[in-house]
Design a protein around this motif. Structure first.
Motif, PDB file in Angstrom:
ATOM      1  N   ALA A  36      -1.232 -11.454  -8.678  1.00 22.20           N
ATOM      2  CA  ALA A  36       0.153 -11.324  -8.511  1.00 22.20           C
ATOM      3  C   ALA A  36       0.323 -11.214  -7.024  1.00 22.20           C
ATOM      4  N   GLU A  37       1.337 -12.029  -6.722  1.00 25.81           N
ATOM      5  CA  GLU A  37       1.611 -12.256  -5.206  1.00 25.81           C
ATOM      6  C   GLU A  37       2.466 -11.156  -4.655  1.00 25.81           C
ATOM      7  N   GLU A  38       3.510 -10.661  -5.701  1.00 24.05           N
ATOM      8  CA  GLU A  38       4.480  -9.506  -5.754  1.00 24.05           C
ATOM      9  C   GLU A  38       3.723  -8.446  -6.513  1.00 24.05           C
ATOM     10  N   VAL A  39       3.565  -7.136  -6.133  1.00 27.80           N
ATOM     11  CA  VAL A  39       3.220  -5.985  -6.833  1.00 27.80           C
ATOM     12  C   VAL A  39       4.197  -5.780  -8.198  1.00 27.80           C
ATOM     13  N   PRO A  40       3.419  -5.907  -9.454  1.00 23.43           N
ATOM     14  CA  PRO A  40       4.026  -6.038 -10.477  1.00 23.43           C
ATOM     15  C   PRO A  40       4.847  -4.560 -10.804  1.00 23.43           C
ATOM     16  N   GLU A  41       6.074  -4.481 -11.456  1.00 20.40           N
ATOM     17  CA  GLU A  41       6.654  -3.189 -11.643  1.00 20.40           C
ATOM     18  C   GLU A  41       5.817  -2.191 -12.159  1.00 20.40           C
ATOM     19  N   GLY A  42       5.686  -0.921 -11.837  1.00 20.33           N
ATOM     20  CA  GLY A  42       4.871  -0.111 -12.367  1.00 20.33           C
ATOM     21  C   GLY A  42       3.555   0.002 -11.944  1.00 20.33           C
ATOM     22  N   MET A  43       3.308  -0.858 -10.873  1.00 20.37           N
ATOM     23  CA  MET A  43       1.805  -0.908 -10.547  1.00 20.37           C
ATOM     24  C   MET A  43       1.751  -0.242  -9.044  1.00 20.37           C
ATOM     25  N   GLU A  44       2.773  -0.128  -8.521  1.00 20.16           N
ATOM     26  CA  GLU A  44       3.050   0.110  -7.102  1.00 20.16           C
ATOM     27  C   GLU A  44       1.739   1.231  -6.588  1.00 20.16           C
ATOM     28  N   SER A  45       1.710   2.247  -7.482  1.00 19.95           N
ATOM     29  CA  SER A  45       0.777   3.350  -6.897  1.00 19.95           C
ATOM     30  C   SER A  45      -0.616   2.859  -7.033  1.00 19.95           C
ATOM     31  N   ASP A  46      -0.910   2.064  -8.039  1.00 18.04           N
ATOM     32  CA  ASP A  46      -2.289   1.603  -8.307  1.00 18.04           C
ATOM     33  C   ASP A  46      -2.745   0.643  -7.196  1.00 18.04           C
ATOM     34  N   VAL A  47      -1.914  -0.174  -6.758  1.00 21.42           N
ATOM     35  CA  VAL A  47      -2.231  -1.053  -5.991  1.00 21.42           C
ATOM     36  C   VAL A  47      -2.158  -0.425  -4.397  1.00 21.42           C
ATOM     37  N   ARG A  48      -1.166   0.647  -4.228  1.00 20.48           N
ATOM     38  CA  ARG A  48      -1.422   1.101  -2.945  1.00 20.48           C
ATOM     39  C   ARG A  48      -2.961   1.814  -2.936  1.00 20.48           C
ATOM     40  N   GLU A  49      -3.470   2.498  -3.778  1.00 21.12           N
ATOM     41  CA  GLU A  49      -4.595   3.293  -4.002  1.00 21.12           C
ATOM     42  C   GLU A  49      -5.822   2.009  -3.707  1.00 21.12           C
ATOM     43  N   ALA A  50      -5.603   0.889  -4.152  1.00 20.61           N
ATOM     44  CA  ALA A  50      -6.669  -0.150  -4.030  1.00 20.61           C
ATOM     45  C   ALA A  50      -6.361  -0.667  -2.615  1.00 20.61           C
ATOM     46  N   VAL A  51      -5.179  -0.881  -2.048  1.00 21.53           N
ATOM     47  CA  VAL A  51      -5.122  -1.224  -0.690  1.00 21.53           C
ATOM     48  C   VAL A  51      -6.023  -0.232   0.279  1.00 21.53           C
ATOM     49  N   ALA A  52      -5.574   1.076  -0.005  1.00 16.46           N
ATOM     50  CA  ALA A  52      -6.172   2.189   0.750  1.00 16.46           C
ATOM     51  C   ALA A  52      -7.701   2.246   0.740  1.00 16.46           C
ATOM     52  N   ALA A  53      -8.184   1.740  -0.520  1.00 18.00           N
ATOM     53  CA  ALA A  53      -9.658   1.960  -0.607  1.00 18.00           C
ATOM     54  C   ALA A  53     -10.422   0.768  -0.300  1.00 18.00           C
ATOM     55  N   CYS A  54      -9.996  -0.147   0.098  1.00 16.01           N
ATOM     56  CA  CYS A  54     -10.552  -1.407   0.544  1.00 16.01           C
ATOM     57  C   CYS A  54     -11.385  -1.041   1.827  1.00 16.01           C
ATOM     58  N   PRO A  55     -12.863  -1.183   1.749  1.00 19.52           N
ATOM     59  CA  PRO A  55     -13.337  -0.664   2.761  1.00 19.52           C
ATOM     60  C   PRO A  55     -13.382  -1.721   3.882  1.00 19.52           C
ATOM     61  N   THR A  56     -13.070  -2.627   3.679  1.00 15.85           N
ATOM     62  CA  THR A  56     -13.135  -3.582   5.188  1.00 15.85           C
ATOM     63  C   THR A  56     -11.445  -3.955   5.646  1.00 15.85           C
ATOM     64  N   GLU A  57     -10.502  -3.052   4.983  1.00 16.84           N
ATOM     65  CA  GLU A  57      -9.138  -3.201   5.152  1.00 16.84           C
ATOM     66  C   GLU A  57      -8.582  -4.625   5.101  1.00 16.84           C
ATOM     67  N   ALA A  58      -9.096  -5.228   4.077  1.00 19.75           N
ATOM     68  CA  ALA A  58      -8.577  -6.583   3.798  1.00 19.75           C
ATOM     69  C   ALA A  58      -7.228  -6.742   3.146  1.00 19.75           C
ATOM     70  N   LEU A  59      -6.921  -5.629   2.599  1.00 17.45           N
ATOM     71  CA  LEU A  59      -5.628  -5.782   1.941  1.00 17.45           C
ATOM     72  C   LEU A  59      -4.599  -5.057   2.681  1.00 17.45           C
ATOM     73  N   SER A  60      -3.234  -5.562   2.505  1.00 19.62           N
ATOM     74  CA  SER A  60      -2.106  -4.892   3.094  1.00 19.62           C
ATOM     75  C   SER A  60      -0.864  -5.235   2.375  1.00 19.62           C
TER      76      SER A  60
END
Ligand code: SF4
Length: 64
Positions: A36-60
């Motif tokens: 998904a290019e856009e964060v799907p509704e209801g998935m915001e907190s999961d995606v935020r956690e995933a972004v924060a957990a990426c060890p190489t800071e590849a996600l924003s």
């Protein structure tokens, strides 16, 4: 909210997949697929956690 990937940084570790498997998938070759290019509704907190957990800071996230 849009998901950005810095492809030069992503090493296919799959932390993002384990936290938000509906959005992120690492294929057998270790390549990241973003479903998904856009964060799907209801998935915001999961995606935020995933972004924060990426060890190489590849996600924003854009549009926070
Ligand atoms: S956690 Fe980061 S490095 Fe690992 S696959 Fe996801 S974006 Fe790539």
């Amino acid at each position: 909210m849009k998901i950005n990937v810095d492809w030069d940084r992503c090493t296919g570790m799959g932390m993002c997949e384990s936290l938000a498997p509906d959005v992120f998938e690492v294929d057998d070759d270790g390549s990241l697929i973003v479903h998904a290019e856009e964060v799907p509704e209801g998935m915001e907190s999961d995606v935020r956690e995933a972004v924060a957990a990426c060890p190489t800071e590849a996600l924003s996230l854009e549009g926070e």
